[in-house]
Design an enzyme around this catalytic site. Structure first.
Site, short mmCIF file in Angstrom:
data_model
loop_
_atom_site.label_atom_id
_atom_site.label_comp_id
_atom_site.label_asym_id
_atom_site.label_seq_id
_atom_site.Cartn_x
_atom_site.Cartn_y
_atom_site.Cartn_z
N ASP A 268 35.59 42.08 46.53
CA ASP A 268 36.52 43.13 46.32
C ASP A 268 36.24 43.59 44.83
O ASP A 268 35.60 42.98 44.12
CB ASP A 268 37.91 42.49 46.21
CG ASP A 268 38.32 42.22 47.86
OD1 ASP A 268 37.34 42.55 48.67
OD2 ASP A 268 39.37 41.38 48.03
N TYR B 88 34.13 29.42 46.57
CA TYR B 88 34.84 30.32 45.62
C TYR B 88 35.72 29.55 44.59
O TYR B 88 36.00 28.55 44.82
CB TYR B 88 36.05 31.35 46.28
CG TYR B 88 35.15 32.55 47.01
CD1 TYR B 88 34.88 33.59 46.41
CD2 TYR B 88 34.65 32.35 48.28
CE1 TYR B 88 34.25 34.82 46.99
CE2 TYR B 88 34.13 33.53 49.13
CZ TYR B 88 34.06 34.66 48.31
OH TYR B 88 33.41 35.77 49.10
#
Lengths: 245, 245
Positions: free
Chosen positions: B53, B111
């Site tokens: 993103d 992540y």
């Protein structure tokens, strides 16, 4: 009058340095004074422990200011952090005796310098270190650090022109730590001349790649000639860690 | 045709995300493709392991591209790093079999998410973490992480509208480490839905301050309703660490 000691952290990337320059909005001192003045409704001059150059960062810059405001310290700190740009943070405010002076009372300082020492650059360390791709001989640099430690005339490691003020300083300790691809240099001393750490660093790098020998430091102490030393490395790798009182 | 695998690091702060958007100059994929095309004198489409993103960072994004160029890998890497903006770095280039596909062959991802968890903000972590001043109950959050681990339908933790594609994913591990004032969350899984980690993080923070219980995760798995979960935390605390093959 209350006398308040501030501990300040800043990312110096966007600024012309600590020290206020006329009306410039681009100094850390200027930014803080503007908000303090509005908050306390009086002119607030703050005294820093010393200047930091354009682009230099700080984890523990110290300053003090006097005020008649009755505001509580935590409310004051939070107000400052709300209105300061996000790259300047007031970490702590403390009530100190009226005679405390951030510059005159400082007895020493600790600085860090970071070298990103591998061929491939870093996206995250790019503004917090100096990228030096060639391999460095840490043993040789440590030898040089031993010679640098102690009380010496550091005029050759400074951008100062001839001056009547003393250029003798005492370095208590220089250490080098390898943290992955990052070399972390720390300097503890009673004070440092203008650009002294950045010129020492440039000289250590010349020694690290074998272009100068550690003993060249002695020659430099004898000659006191700036051009015998290494380059001035960029300010972006330099952090003022702590001021001692 | 040579097939080349890239490991890419980027500070996502200035970008609209990984994925190319028309002619926009503001995506990481777009920046890299432009330089690759000039370098190889052919159109170079690169395939990423997946999107990140706007504002999300990466330490180990993986991509691949095909080329007829004979250039050596290290020369190619150095050329890319010379012309790329300094917040995008090609860490490694490797020759891989022609069938290697960065997206289809990915078997999992790791992540990290960072929370700056103390009242006073940080000048250095400001763009690499989310500032959450209230104290967090790590034990309760760890209980929630245990419930989240495993194979579940994560539709309630996603911004996806109803979809025919499966929203079942497997989370292998979530860990929480305290590093000073920074809380470091890591997520390992076979894949993550759009905004899934940021919504899980928002939910963990609600649990950490006691507004939701760890058992609320089970309710969320049952209902699958997005509005039962916490907020979507900002992208600036999120890092794509590694892609597994």
């Amino acid at each position: 009058m209350r006398n308040i000691k501030m501990t300040i952290e800043y990312d110096g990337s966007r600024y012309l340095g600590w020290q206020k320059l006329g009306d410039s909005d681009k100094t850390i001192q200027g930014k803080i004074e503007n908000i303090l003045s509005e908050m306390t409704k009086t002119t607030s001059d703050i005294i820093g422990s010393g200047r930091t150059d354009a682009g230099t960062h700080a984890r523990g810059q110290i300053a003090n200011f006097k005020t008649t405001s009755n505001m509580e310290l935590i409310a004051m700190r939070d107000h400052l952090n709300t209105y300061l740009p996000r790259d300047i943070v007031v970490k702590k405010l403390e009530e100190v005796p009226e005679r405390f002076h951030a510059r005159y009372n400082a007895t020493g300082k600790q600085y860090s310098y970071y070298v990103w020492n591998t061929p491939v650059p870093s996206a995250f360390e790019r503004t917090y270190s100096y990228h030096h791709p060639e391999q460095l001989d840490v043993t040789k640099m440590n030898e040089a650090c031993k010679i640098l430690t102690g009380t010496h005339d550091f005029i050759g490691f400074s951008s100062l022109k001839k001056t009547k003020k003393s250029t003798v300083r005492t370095i208590k300790e220089i250490t080098i730590h390898k943290e992955g691809d990052l070399l972390h240099f720390t300097f503890i001393g009673d004070g440092f001349l203008y650009k002294m750490i950045r010129i020492i660093m440039g000289t250590l790098l010349e020694i690290g790649i074998g272009k100068m020998s550690p003993e060249h430091i002695d020659t430099l102490f004898e000659s006191g000639i700036r051009s015998d030393a290494g380059m001035t490395v960029p300010a972006q790798g330099l952090f003022l860690d702590e001021v001692f009182y």
